[in-house]
Design an enzyme around this catalytic site. Structure first.
Site, short mmCIF file in Angstrom:
data_model
loop_
_atom_site.label_atom_id
_atom_site.label_comp_id
_atom_site.label_asym_id
_atom_site.label_seq_id
_atom_site.Cartn_x
_atom_site.Cartn_y
_atom_site.Cartn_z
N SER A 1 -7.65 -1.40 0.26
CA SER A 1 -6.93 -2.63 0.64
C SER A 1 -5.51 -2.49 0.12
O SER A 1 -5.08 -3.17 -0.80
CB SER A 1 -7.61 -3.87 0.04
OG SER A 1 -7.50 -3.90 -1.35
N HIS B 1 -13.87 -3.31 0.61
CA HIS B 1 -14.61 -2.35 -0.22
C HIS B 1 -16.08 -2.23 0.14
O HIS B 1 -16.79 -1.41 -0.43
CB HIS B 1 -14.47 -2.71 -1.71
CG HIS B 1 -13.06 -2.59 -2.22
ND1 HIS B 1 -12.65 -3.06 -3.43
CD2 HIS B 1 -11.95 -2.02 -1.65
CE1 HIS B 1 -11.36 -2.80 -3.60
NE2 HIS B 1 -10.92 -2.19 -2.53
N GLN C 1 -12.81 -10.18 -2.18
CA GLN C 1 -13.00 -8.74 -2.42
C GLN C 1 -13.71 -8.42 -3.74
O GLN C 1 -14.53 -7.52 -3.79
CB GLN C 1 -11.63 -8.05 -2.37
CG GLN C 1 -11.69 -6.55 -2.52
CD GLN C 1 -10.30 -5.92 -2.42
OE1 GLN C 1 -9.77 -5.77 -1.33
NE2 GLN C 1 -9.71 -5.58 -3.55
N GLU C 2 -13.35 -9.17 -4.81
CA GLU C 2 -13.92 -8.81 -6.12
C GLU C 2 -14.20 -10.05 -6.96
O GLU C 2 -13.33 -10.91 -7.11
CB GLU C 2 -12.93 -7.92 -6.90
CG GLU C 2 -12.61 -6.62 -6.19
CD GLU C 2 -11.36 -5.92 -6.76
OE1 GLU C 2 -11.03 -6.12 -7.94
OE2 GLU C 2 -10.73 -5.19 -5.98
N GLU D 1 -16.33 0.26 -5.56
CA GLU D 1 -16.02 0.25 -6.99
C GLU D 1 -17.25 0.09 -7.86
O GLU D 1 -17.15 -0.20 -9.05
CB GLU D 1 -15.01 -0.85 -7.29
CG GLU D 1 -13.67 -0.61 -6.61
CD GLU D 1 -12.64 -1.69 -6.90
OE1 GLU D 1 -13.00 -2.73 -7.48
OE2 GLU D 1 -11.47 -1.48 -6.53
N ASP E 1 -10.48 -11.08 -7.42
CA ASP E 1 -9.40 -10.54 -6.60
C ASP E 1 -9.72 -10.99 -5.17
O ASP E 1 -10.66 -10.48 -4.55
CB ASP E 1 -9.33 -9.01 -6.68
CG ASP E 1 -8.19 -8.46 -5.81
OD1 ASP E 1 -7.48 -9.26 -5.17
OD2 ASP E 1 -8.02 -7.22 -5.78
N GLU F 1 -6.39 -12.87 -8.63
CA GLU F 1 -5.44 -11.88 -8.09
C GLU F 1 -5.28 -12.10 -6.59
O GLU F 1 -6.27 -12.37 -5.88
CB GLU F 1 -6.02 -10.48 -8.39
CG GLU F 1 -5.16 -9.32 -7.93
CD GLU F 1 -5.88 -7.99 -8.23
OE1 GLU F 1 -6.55 -7.88 -9.28
OE2 GLU F 1 -5.80 -7.09 -7.37
N ASP G 1 -0.78 -8.43 -6.84
CA ASP G 1 -1.07 -7.01 -6.61
C ASP G 1 -0.33 -6.57 -5.36
O ASP G 1 0.77 -6.01 -5.43
CB ASP G 1 -2.59 -6.83 -6.49
CG ASP G 1 -3.00 -5.44 -5.99
OD1 ASP G 1 -2.17 -4.52 -6.03
OD2 ASP G 1 -4.16 -5.26 -5.55
N LYS H 1 -0.38 -0.55 -10.81
CA LYS H 1 -1.07 0.63 -10.30
C LYS H 1 -0.02 1.73 -10.14
O LYS H 1 0.79 1.66 -9.21
CB LYS H 1 -1.68 0.33 -8.93
CG LYS H 1 -2.81 -0.70 -8.93
CD LYS H 1 -3.10 -1.14 -7.50
CE LYS H 1 -4.41 -1.90 -7.37
NZ LYS H 1 -4.53 -2.53 -6.03
N SER I 1 -4.45 -1.33 -13.58
CA SER I 1 -5.58 -1.29 -12.63
C SER I 1 -5.89 0.09 -12.05
O SER I 1 -5.00 0.90 -11.79
CB SER I 1 -5.29 -2.25 -11.48
OG SER I 1 -6.27 -2.15 -10.48
N HIS I 2 -7.17 0.29 -11.81
CA HIS I 2 -7.68 1.41 -11.03
C HIS I 2 -7.44 1.15 -9.54
O HIS I 2 -6.90 0.10 -9.17
CB HIS I 2 -9.19 1.60 -11.28
CG HIS I 2 -10.04 0.45 -10.80
ND1 HIS I 2 -11.42 0.51 -10.72
CD2 HIS I 2 -9.72 -0.82 -10.37
CE1 HIS I 2 -11.90 -0.63 -10.26
NE2 HIS I 2 -10.90 -1.45 -10.05
N LYS J 1 -8.16 -3.60 -15.31
CA LYS J 1 -9.18 -3.77 -14.28
C LYS J 1 -9.63 -2.38 -13.87
O LYS J 1 -8.88 -1.63 -13.25
CB LYS J 1 -8.58 -4.52 -13.08
CG LYS J 1 -9.61 -4.82 -12.02
CD LYS J 1 -9.04 -5.69 -10.91
CE LYS J 1 -8.40 -4.89 -9.82
NZ LYS J 1 -8.39 -5.56 -8.51
O1 2PG Z 1 -7.10 -4.56 -4.41
C1 2PG Z 1 -7.24 -3.98 -5.50
O2 2PG Z 1 -6.88 -4.53 -6.53
C2 2PG Z 1 -7.74 -2.56 -5.57
C3 2PG Z 1 -8.49 -2.19 -6.80
O3 2PG Z 1 -9.53 -3.05 -7.12
O4 2PG Z 1 -8.35 -2.17 -4.40
P1 2PG Z 1 -7.65 -0.98 -3.56
O5 2PG Z 1 -7.53 0.18 -4.49
O6 2PG Z 1 -8.59 -0.75 -2.41
O7 2PG Z 1 -6.31 -1.49 -3.14
MG MG Z 2 -6.05 -6.32 -5.57
#
Ligand code: 2PG
Ligand code: MG
Length: 401
Positions: A42, A146, A154-155, A196, A232, A275, A302, A327, A354-355, A378
């Site tokens: 995403s 995801h 998403q999360e 994830e 998120d 987020e 983000d 990131k 963040s990952h 994260k």
């Molecule tokens: O949206 C997000 O924050 C990330 C990580 O959780 O997802 P992606 O790496 O797919 O952008």
């Molecule tokens: Mg995000």
């Protein structure tokens, strides 16, 4: 001593089974560092460009490697990263690829630390780091980009805010992940996992809220400290520019309705973290929501900020969000990520390291979080590429005491 004598680049697998870029950096005195680029699903519209790994590697070999070998010092991160920028020659790393850039940048940092004989977090953050540890945000239920046929949001992220130390925090998140599995089983909901490692059940968001809320209180009773949760939303993925609305599976919300929906969720579930609740282009809506609930929760940008100081400056000016997701591969180098963190800190914005959804065993972000005193990281709850970072945090804490 840290003069770079070799840079090797190769394709390796990421956690989704896709190729990604890995870099090795070697120095004159035998220092060695290895870094691998993660990859998003995403992704934000304004992120630095990830090129197909073989193209990114060929371009970096042609433009960046000759400028680094025999010329740059791995111990001087700003120099390495500015050479990467100059070698690329674009604003968004579209020539050598942000994937090659970030892999080399992280590998150089590790080679620099290796020569100095210091842990990476100390090389990056200085002698006074290593006292504070970030609270890990653990993804326990997820959908969006995801996982197919799962939640719209998403999360769902567990936040063990009362944990006395990072080890207890990491285990609390794993316990919440297991508690969610129990609750899904009790409800006869079959499910697999998303990219994830979060559970990806075919349920609607309101049922996911019930389950995560219950899982969090079960874990809270078990561990005896405060455990909250957050989200998120990945709002840009839900937003449809044509309809001007956030399109959920069962309903559609215009921007005002989306702001109220999120504000209500913050109150109802006492969310500590939200987020990307809104579209990546809508600073104004972010500012409105931040004004409404920003004293009670973190509103994190983000896709809104993409670890970019220009976009963050715009957000600060408008009061959009009160924290930034960091990131390194979104912007291309560790220097750029540090600059974004510094700008955030100077302006009272928290940084959340963040990952990405596509990851490797690379654990640089654990060191980055400790090096910058970030309040949150994260990086998932379970799964080898996620535990690589979580276990590294535990090791850093163990070494520090
Ligand atoms: O949206 C997000 O924050 C990330 C990580 O959780 O997802 P992606 O790496 O797919 O952008
Ligand atoms: Mg995000």
């Amino acid at each position: 001593m840290t003069l770079i004598t070799d840079v090797r680049l190769r394709r390796i697998l990421d956690s989704r089974g896709n190729p990604t870029v890995e870099a090795d950096v070697v120095t004159e005195s035998g220092g060695f560092g290895r870094g691998a680029a993660p990859s998003g699903a995403s992704t934000g519209e304004y992120e630095a460009v990830e090129r197909p790994p073989s193209e990114a590697i060929a371009a970096a070999r042609e433009h960046a490697v000759p400028r680094l070998v025999g010329e740059a010092y791995a111990g001087n991160q700003r120099e390495v990263d500015s050479i990467l920028r100059a070698a690329d020659g674009t604003d968004d790393f579209s020539e050598i690829g942000a994937n090659s850039a970030v892999a080399i940048s992280m590998a150089a940092a590790k080679a620099g630390a290796d020569v100095l004989g210091a842990p990476l977090f100390q090389h990056l953050g200085g002698a006074f780091r290593g006292e504070n540890f970030p609270i890990p945000l653990g993804n326990v239920v997820g959908g969006g980009e995801h996982a197919a046929d799962a939640t719209d949001i998403q999360e769902f992220l567990v936040a063990p805010v009362g944990a006395p130390n990072v080890e207890d925090a990491v285990f609390a998140n794993a316990a919440a992940h297991a508690a969610v599995a129990d609750l899904l089983e009790e409800r006869d909901v079959p499910c697999g996992k998303g990219d994830e490692g979060a559970w990806a059940p075919s349920i609607d968001d309101s049922e996911a809220f019930e389950i995560v809320d219950e899982a969090v209180s079960r874990v809270e009773d078990e561990v005896g400290f405060e455990v909250k949760f957050g989200l998120d939303v990945a709002g840009a993925e839900l937003y449809d520019a044509d309809s001007g609305a956030y399109e959920y599976s069962d309903t559609s919300r215009d921007t005002d309705e989306q702001i109220e929906y999120i504000a209500d969720l913050v109150s109802e579930y006492d969310l500590v973290y939200v987020e990307d609740p809104l579209d990546e282009n809508d600073y104004e809506a972010f500012a409105e929501l931040t004004d409404e609930v920003g004293d009670r929760t973190l509103i994190c940008g983000d896709d809104l900020f993409v670890t970019n100081t220009d976009r963050l400056s715009d957000g600060i000016e408008q009061g959009a969000a009160n924290s930034i997701l960091i990131k390194p591969n979104q912007i291309g180098t560790l220097t750029d990520a540090f600059d974004a963190i510094e700008l955030a800190t100077e302006n009272g914005y928290d940084s959340v390291i963040s990952h990405r959804s596509g990851e490797t065993e690379d654990a640089t972000i654990a060191h980055l979080a400790v090096a910058t005193d970030a309040p949150y990281i994260k990086t998932g709850a379970v799964g080898g590429e996620r535990t690589a970072k979580l276990n590294e945090l535990i090791r850093i804490a163990d070494d520090a005491t």
